[in-house]
Design an enzyme around this catalytic site. Structure first.
Site, PDB file in Angstrom:
ATOM      1  N   TYR A 248      -1.298   4.620  12.940  1.00  0.00           N
ATOM      2  CA  TYR A 248      -2.657   5.138  12.717  1.00  0.00           C
ATOM      3  C   TYR A 248      -3.626   4.510  13.727  1.00  0.00           C
ATOM      4  CZ  TYR A 248      -0.261   7.226   8.884  1.00  0.00           C
ATOM      5  OH  TYR A 248       0.650   7.962   8.168  1.00  0.00           O
TER       6      TYR A 248
ATOM      7  N   PRO B 213       0.840  -1.192   0.000  1.00  0.00           N
ATOM      8  CA  PRO B 213       0.000   0.000   0.000  1.00  0.00           C
ATOM      9  C   PRO B 213       0.877   1.244   0.000  1.00  0.00           C
ATOM     10  CG  PRO B 213       0.007  -1.053   2.171  1.00  0.00           C
ATOM     11  CD  PRO B 213       0.744  -1.966   1.253  1.00  0.00           C
ATOM     12  N   LEU B 214       0.613   2.160  -0.907  1.00  0.00           N
ATOM     13  CA  LEU B 214       1.457   3.357  -1.056  1.00  0.00           C
ATOM     14  C   LEU B 214       0.584   4.603  -1.192  1.00  0.00           C
ATOM     15  CD1 LEU B 214       3.988   1.824  -3.598  1.00  0.00           C
ATOM     16  CD2 LEU B 214       4.504   2.443  -1.221  1.00  0.00           C
ATOM     17  N   THR B 215       0.673   5.463  -0.221  1.00  0.00           N
ATOM     18  CA  THR B 215      -0.046   6.730  -0.267  1.00  0.00           C
ATOM     19  C   THR B 215       0.535   7.591  -1.379  1.00  0.00           C
ATOM     20  OG1 THR B 215      -0.741   6.673   2.016  1.00  0.00           O
ATOM     21  CG2 THR B 215      -0.297   8.853   1.077  1.00  0.00           C
TER      22      THR B 215
ATOM     23  N   ARG C 157      -2.769  -5.599   8.518  1.00  0.00           N
ATOM     24  CA  ARG C 157      -1.379  -5.117   8.555  1.00  0.00           C
ATOM     25  C   ARG C 157      -1.048  -4.541   9.927  1.00  0.00           C
ATOM     26  NH1 ARG C 157       2.362  -1.204   4.648  1.00  0.00           N
ATOM     27  NH2 ARG C 157       3.896  -2.856   4.514  1.00  0.00           N
TER      28      ARG C 157
ATOM     29  N   HIS D 260      -5.869  -1.607   8.059  1.00  0.00           N
ATOM     30  CA  HIS D 260      -4.588  -0.919   8.305  1.00  0.00           C
ATOM     31  C   HIS D 260      -4.381  -0.744   9.809  1.00  0.00           C
ATOM     32  CE1 HIS D 260      -1.097   1.422   7.983  1.00  0.00           C
ATOM     33  NE2 HIS D 260      -1.459   2.335   7.120  1.00  0.00           N
ATOM     34  N   GLY D 261      -3.696  -1.724  10.377  1.00  0.00           N
ATOM     35  CA  GLY D 261      -3.418  -1.671  11.815  1.00  0.00           C
ATOM     36  C   GLY D 261      -1.973  -1.276  12.087  1.00  0.00           C
ATOM     37  N   ALA D 262      -1.318  -0.640  11.098  1.00  0.00           N
ATOM     38  CA  ALA D 262       0.122  -0.366  11.219  1.00  0.00           C
ATOM     39  C   ALA D 262       0.423   1.132  11.234  1.00  0.00           C
ATOM     40  CB  ALA D 262       0.848  -1.025  10.039  1.00  0.00           C
TER      41      ALA D 262
ATOM     42  N   ALA E 149      -3.658   3.709   1.578  1.00  0.00           N
ATOM     43  CA  ALA E 149      -4.546   3.809   2.739  1.00  0.00           C
ATOM     44  C   ALA E 149      -5.716   4.729   2.373  1.00  0.00           C
ATOM     45  CB  ALA E 149      -3.778   4.390   3.914  1.00  0.00           C
TER      46      ALA E 149
HETATM   47  C1  LIG Z   1       5.438   6.779  -0.643  1.00  0.00           C
HETATM   48  C2  LIG Z   1       5.041   5.796   0.401  1.00  0.00           C
HETATM   49  C3  LIG Z   1       3.706   5.719   0.802  1.00  0.00           C
HETATM   50  C4  LIG Z   1       3.290   4.755   1.746  1.00  0.00           C
HETATM   51  N1  LIG Z   1       1.969   4.640   2.054  1.00  0.00           N
HETATM   52  C5  LIG Z   1       1.537   3.625   2.847  1.00  0.00           C
HETATM   53  C6  LIG Z   1       0.148   3.388   3.051  1.00  0.00           C
HETATM   54  O1  LIG Z   1      -0.720   4.081   2.513  1.00  0.00           O
HETATM   55  N2  LIG Z   1      -0.198   2.353   3.862  1.00  0.00           N
HETATM   56  C7  LIG Z   1       0.733   1.549   4.464  1.00  0.00           C
HETATM   57  O2  LIG Z   1       0.361   0.628   5.198  1.00  0.00           O
HETATM   58  N3  LIG Z   1       2.055   1.742   4.261  1.00  0.00           N
HETATM   59  C8  LIG Z   1       2.469   2.738   3.458  1.00  0.00           C
HETATM   60  N4  LIG Z   1       3.818   2.881   3.196  1.00  0.00           N
HETATM   61  C9  LIG Z   1       4.757   1.838   3.663  1.00  0.00           C
HETATM   62  C10 LIG Z   1       4.947   0.793   2.544  1.00  0.00           C
HETATM   63  O3  LIG Z   1       3.762   0.053   2.336  1.00  0.00           O
HETATM   64  C11 LIG Z   1       6.086  -0.187   2.850  1.00  0.00           C
HETATM   65  O4  LIG Z   1       5.790  -0.898   4.021  1.00  0.00           O
HETATM   66  C12 LIG Z   1       7.436   0.498   3.032  1.00  0.00           C
HETATM   67  O5  LIG Z   1       7.655   1.459   2.019  1.00  0.00           O
HETATM   68  C13 LIG Z   1       8.591  -0.504   3.029  1.00  0.00           C
HETATM   69  O6  LIG Z   1       8.565  -1.240   1.819  1.00  0.00           O
HETATM   70  P1  LIG Z   1       9.547  -0.872   0.592  1.00  0.00           P
HETATM   71  O7  LIG Z   1      10.938  -0.902   1.142  1.00  0.00           O
HETATM   72  O8  LIG Z   1       9.287  -1.921  -0.439  1.00  0.00           O
HETATM   73  O9  LIG Z   1       9.202   0.505   0.121  1.00  0.00           O
HETATM   74  C14 LIG Z   1       4.245   3.877   2.310  1.00  0.00           C
HETATM   75  C15 LIG Z   1       5.595   3.987   1.932  1.00  0.00           C
HETATM   76  C16 LIG Z   1       5.997   4.908   0.984  1.00  0.00           C
HETATM   77  C17 LIG Z   1       7.431   4.952   0.544  1.00  0.00           C
END
Ligand SMILES: Cc1cc2nc3c(=O)[nH]c(=O)nc-3n(C[C@H](O)[C@H](O)[C@H](O)COP(=O)(O)O)c2cc1C
Length: 373
Positions: free
Chosen positions: A179, A28-30, A227, A174-176, A62
């Site tokens: 938040y 998940p990536l915001t 999560r 999303h329990g991580a 998220a």
């Molecule tokens: C740009 C960005 C946005 C993120 N948004 C979320 C999100 O919306 N929800 C979430 O649980 N984690 C979010 N994360 C954490 C990622 O899901 C992931 O756990 C973290 O980036 C580590 O993985 P990676 O090394 O492959 O990037 C975000 C991370 C990044 C870099």
């Protein structure tokens, strides 16, 4: 494809009977590019299309279950009927790429932003001054009332109903990452003295509500994931010992997967009983094959994928890796892993095909990233 990667392209069938075509997950990536009212934007659809090529499971950014819990600008909403049409476009886009489509359901709690929530009224388990997304100055958050807690639980159920109506294959709770659900589980954020002060009470109430809605409204193979962050820096904070209790409780629920949130899949326990032990190994040990675990964190190159696979995690999520190179998985599949772009290049805006906002966030150093080597 090189032989060593073959196990990662084996399908995986979840407890509910649905099958993921391979072991790669879009984390998940915001992205901060939804419309101001939380509905899906055209840019967002194109971006999600680009990041879900070749993977087995795609998790959305998220998405807030109530505007009172909005924690990012341009955050997607899954809180109202008007959201369904756009959410359907996202689900269809992910599915058209051959991946299962899961929406991450979220409430920011004390991390919600005063300028985005109605009347600037930020709330969570307990009163606290805290920092929000990219903010340098802390804001104040108040404690939720019992009624507000009940409403927040119902909102997760309502979001699940909207996800079903929009045609998603599942939801991830999303329990991580500090938040709302994480906050209730954390001794730093949850200092309540009523029944909601029990660390597991709120997270389990949310799980039960989501399960109830899926039982009533969902298809039989609807996916429910959860999560969590296994440790936090705050003191007193979430420790691996506390996380073991969470995992033990989650295992008893009809969930299809667990998803740990880690910046590095090989990271070790910070403190306490398990200090120095690899977090992912502890979790896999505790779960003992009773549920798939998604591992994640700093997997950028072909070699990183193999090293992460060697931990034993049955599923691997890629976040920054897919942001830097949306063709990461396809390159591995076609034996071209040497061509993967496994770093962020601040001089090449064209290189990663990122939406402007994400490009700016990386260029400004808001997220750590490996540099060109
Ligand atoms: C740009 C960005 C946005 C993120 N948004 C979320 C999100 O919306 N929800 C979430 O649980 N984690 C979010 N994360 C954490 C990622 O899901 C992931 O756990 C973290 O980036 C580590 O993985 P990676 O090394 O492959 O990037 C975000 C991370 C990044 C870099």
């Amino acid at each position: 494809m090189k032989e060593a990667f073959q196990p990662l392209f084996q399908p995986l069938t979840l407890a509910n009977g649905s099958t993921l075509k391979n072991r790669f997950v879009l984390a998940p990536l915001t992205h901060t590019i939804s419309n101001e009212d939380g509905t899906v934007s055209d840019r967002e659809v194109a971006y999600m299309d680009s990041r879900t090529k070749g993977i087995g499971l795609g998790i959305t950014a998220a998405s807030y279950t109530n505007v009172e819990g909005q924690a990012f600008p341009g955050q997607p909403s899954i809180s109202k009927d008007e959201d369904i049409e756009g959410l359907r476009r996202i689900a269809e886009t992910i599915k058209a790429n051959g991946a299962k489509a899961v929406v991450q359901i979220h409430h920011g709690g004390v991390k919600s932003l005063p300028n985005l929530v109605p009347n600037g009224d930020v709330k969570g388990p307990s009163e606290v001054d805290t920092l929000g997304f990219f903010n340098k100055e802390p804001h104040h958050a108040r404690a939720m009332t019992g009624d507000e807690i009940q409403q927040a639980i119902k909102d997760f159920g309502h979001a699940t109903s909207l996800a079903i109506q929009a045609g998603f294959d599942g939801v991830e709770i999303h329990g991580a990452n500090h938040y709302l659900i994480h906050q209730f589980f954390s001794p730093y954020y949850n200092r309540r003295e009523d029944m909601w002060g029990e660390p597991l009470r709120f997270p389990m109430a949310v799980v039960d509500e989501v399960v109830r809605v899926v039982d009533e409204e969902g298809p039989e193979d609807f996916i429910i994931g959860y999560r969590f962050s296994p440790e936090e820096a705050e003191s007193p904070g979430i420790t691996m010992s506390r996380t073991k209790c969470l995992v033990d409780a989650l295992i008893e629920k009809p969930l299809d997967y667990l998803h740990v949130s880690l910046g590095d899949i090989h990271s070790v326990t910070r403190e306490g009983e398990y200090q120095g032990e690899k977090r992912i190994s502890l979790l896999l040990d505790w779960i003992d094959n009773r549920m798939p675990l998604i591992g994640v964190g700093s997997i950028y190159s072909g070699q990183d994928v193999l090293d992460a696979h060697a931990t034993g995690a049955p599923l691997l999520a890629l976040g920054r890796g897919l942001l830097f190179d949306p063709a990461l998985v396809e390159k591995i599949e076609s034996g071209r892993e040497e061509e993967i772009i496994d770093y962020f290049d601040p001089e090449r805006e064209d290189k990663h095909q990122l939406p402007e906002e994400l490009w700016q966030a990386f260029a400004a150093g808001h997220y750590p990233s490996p540099k060109k080597h």
